[in-house]
Design an enzyme around this catalytic site. Structure first.
Site, PDB file in Angstrom:
ATOM      1  N   GLY A 172      -9.128  14.874  32.164  1.00 25.35           N
ATOM      2  CA  GLY A 172     -10.051  15.817  31.522  1.00 25.35           C
ATOM      3  C   GLY A 172     -10.296  15.467  30.069  1.00 25.35           C
ATOM      4  N   GLY A 407     -33.170 -16.181  24.456  1.00 22.18           N
ATOM      5  CA  GLY A 407     -32.775 -14.919  23.817  1.00 22.18           C
ATOM      6  C   GLY A 407     -31.315 -14.941  23.418  1.00 22.18           C
ATOM      7  N   ALA A 408     -30.499 -15.574  24.240  1.00 21.84           N
ATOM      8  CA  ALA A 408     -29.065 -15.608  23.948  1.00 21.84           C
ATOM      9  C   ALA A 408     -28.802 -16.390  22.657  1.00 21.84           C
ATOM     10  CB  ALA A 408     -28.312 -16.224  25.113  1.00 21.84           C
TER      11      ALA A 408
END
Ligand code: HXC
Length: 520
Positions: A172, A407-408
């Site tokens: 929790g 992109g890398a």
């Protein structure tokens, strides 16, 4: 006996009773489960004799469910301050022997008090969690207590390091505070993190699952990435917390402590001149490079068994603490996927928040494509890493070892993302993509028009060679100044150290704004 003597005797007795928490039987139960008590954990964590406890006599105020008859001094958490290697820290260790370490309103107030002190006094906050979550008998007051803690976790984020030890079942609310902190250290076989335990899972979803499968250290260190470290036992977990702190500053206004080393800054390593295989599709182990360039080969790896295609962790270089981010060609060819981007993105942001320079070692074929990645949001997740590097203002030194495509290439601390010093090895290939893919696209018409398969293969080979000569080297990027220098691999350690030293007083600020809006 004078009145004063009598009162002092009472104090000593009250302290002794409080130290027993839920009592000897429950302490024995805790030991039988291979777990230590909150006080034993604090004893191992802090420098001997340095612990100053606060709130030893705090009790809960609940009167429902007969709780008024069930009060224990300290109320299930031991809090205070002390030192680790002589440096001030604040601690809160939940005591499972008192109502399963569950969180009452009073327990929350104790934890919040030391969290506030940690922030005010610029010292790390360490929480050792061992708790059944919100104390059920206290209802909304327990929930409010968690909310108070979460709010402080959020405000302390990026101000002081926050470290969570998960040393027992945490359910929790007990998992959300750790989730908001910088590092979670779980203990194998005795610690669990889940929103609700197996019984509730069975009733809600019908799924049959045990504690370990649902939220053990093995799950969170390999599948979810929630745990940054999986310790063999509690001693190992405590030692990991101490090791980790040795790389970190006490707060965001300080630098991490220097660590003296006999490892010469000018040490060269000839083995690095042979580490890159001739075949670009063959893997090698990036750990060999990291071990070779950092002080004494000592590297504290973070999240080592999750998203293994990228490596992150702390080391020292000429005594200075650094965060290392490195693609791992030996796993999935070092490709950037969702998990690798999330893993490295959060690490880069942590280092940036705490003035820890970044050393990035690049060998990346690109982002992983395909439906699985697209449906999982590789665009937004890849953007996290891109954002983190672009936002970071700490010194950034990048070394491209081999592939750096598309992109890398941009993402991995490129020059245009304010990389300060960008080096490349002569084996580097910095391009939009590898020769195979590029030729297939650029010469698709010519390849289709080839009269025979042999002619097609020959044309492809010829064009690949042309492309390789033009792009598959570091010199094209160096000719535009995107690479500051092409260096001999054997010299990497001292070139990086020199770069870091030149950047020690770097000043760079992002524009003023309420806060950024990184792609969460
Ligand atoms: C009050 C609790 C408690 C709780 C445990 N205890 N959890 N008391 N509130 N949440 C008490 C038990 O009654 C018991 O008391 C003692 O702690 C030890 O618990 P056991 O069950 O005997 O221990 P064990 O078998 O080791 O199991 C530990 C456990 C289990 C897995 C943590 O107790 C459990 O499942 N607890 C509930 C977990 C849970 O669902 N929590 C969610 C709360 S809601 P006695 O006196 O008998 O020794 C929540 C919402 C917050 O946290 C959301 C914020 C975002």
């Amino acid at each position: 006996m004078s009145n004063q003597t009598e009162l002092i005797k009472q104090l000593v007795e009250k302290r002794a009773a409080a130290r027993l928490g839920g009592g000897e039987k429950r302490i024995a139960d805790q030991h039988a489960k291979n777990k230590l008590t909150a006080r034993e954990r604090i004893g191992m964590l802090l420098d001997e004799g340095s612990f100053e406890e606060y709130g030893m006599f705090v009790q809960h105020r609940c009167t429902d469910f007969g709780m008024e008859k069930n009060k224990v001094d300290g109320d299930g958490v031991v809090t205070g301050m002390g030192t680790i290697d002589g440096r001030l820290v604040y601690v809160a260790a939940q005591d499972f022997t008192v109502s399963g370490g569950s969180l009452s309103e009073s327990q929350a107030a104790k934890i919040c008090k030391v969290m506030d002190m940690a922030v005010r006094n610029g010292a790390p906050m360490i929480a050792i969690n061992d708790s059944g979550g919100a104390r059920i008998q206290e209802g909304v007051n327990a929930l409010a207590g968690y909310a108070e803690i979460f709010q402080r976790n959020i405000l302390a984020s990026g101000v002081v390091p926050q470290i969570s030890g998960i040393f027992g079942p945490c359910a929790g609310g007990a998992v959300y505070s750790p989730a908001l902190t910088d590092f979670n250290i779980m203990v194998k076989d005795t610690s669990y993190m889940y929103l609700t335990g197996p019984t509730v899972v069975k009733s809600v979803t019908g799924e049959d699952v045990d504690h370990e499968q649902l939220g053990g250290a093995s799950v969170h260190s390999t599948k979810s990435g929630v745990a940054h470290f999986a310790a063999e036992n509690e001693q190992d977990g405590i030692q990991t917390i101490k090791n980790l702190l040795s790389f970190l500053p006490s707060n965001n206004r300080e630098e991490a402590p220097f660590k003296d080393s006999c490892d010469p800054a000018g040490r060269v390593d000839d083995a690095l001149n042979d580490i890159i295989p001739d075949n670009p599709n063959k893997a090698y182990d990036m750990y060999g490079v990291i071990g070779s360039i950092v002080d004494d080969g000592i590297f504290l790896e973070v999240q080592k068994n999750w998203a293994k295609n990228i490596i992150i962790g702390f080391a020292h270089m000429n005594g200075r603490s650094v965060g290392i981010v490195a693609n791992q060609p030996a796993v999935l060819a070092g490709v950037l996927d969702i998990n690798a981007s999330r893993k490295a993105g959060r690490f880069v942001r942590f280092c940036d928040a705490f003035n820890i320079p970044l050393v990035t070692l690049v060998d990346v074929p690109g982002f992983l494509c395909g439906t699985q990645q697209e449906y999982g949001g590789i665009i937004a997740n890849g953007a996290k890493l891109l954002y983190a590097y672009g936002e970071a203002t700490v010194p950034k030194v990048t070394v491209t070892l081999r592939k750096s495509y598309g992109g890398a290439h941009i993402v991995m601390s490129s020059k245009q993302l304010r990389g300060d010093i960008n080096y490349a090895w002569p084996t580097a290939n910095i391009a939009v993509m590898g020769a195979d893919g590029a030729v297939g696209i650029v010469y698709s018409k010519e390849l289709k028009a080839a009269a025979t398969p042999e002619e097609k293969a020959a044309l492809k080979e010829e064009k690949k060679k042309e492309y390789d000569e033009l792009f598959c080297n570091p010199y094209k990027a160096a000719s535009y100044g995107y690479i500051d220098d092409v260096i001999e691999p054997r010299n990497t350690r001292f070139r990086v150290i020199r770069a870091l030293e030149s950047l020690a007083d770097k000043k760079l600020q992002n524009p003023a704004r309420k806060h950024d809006n990184l792609p969460l």
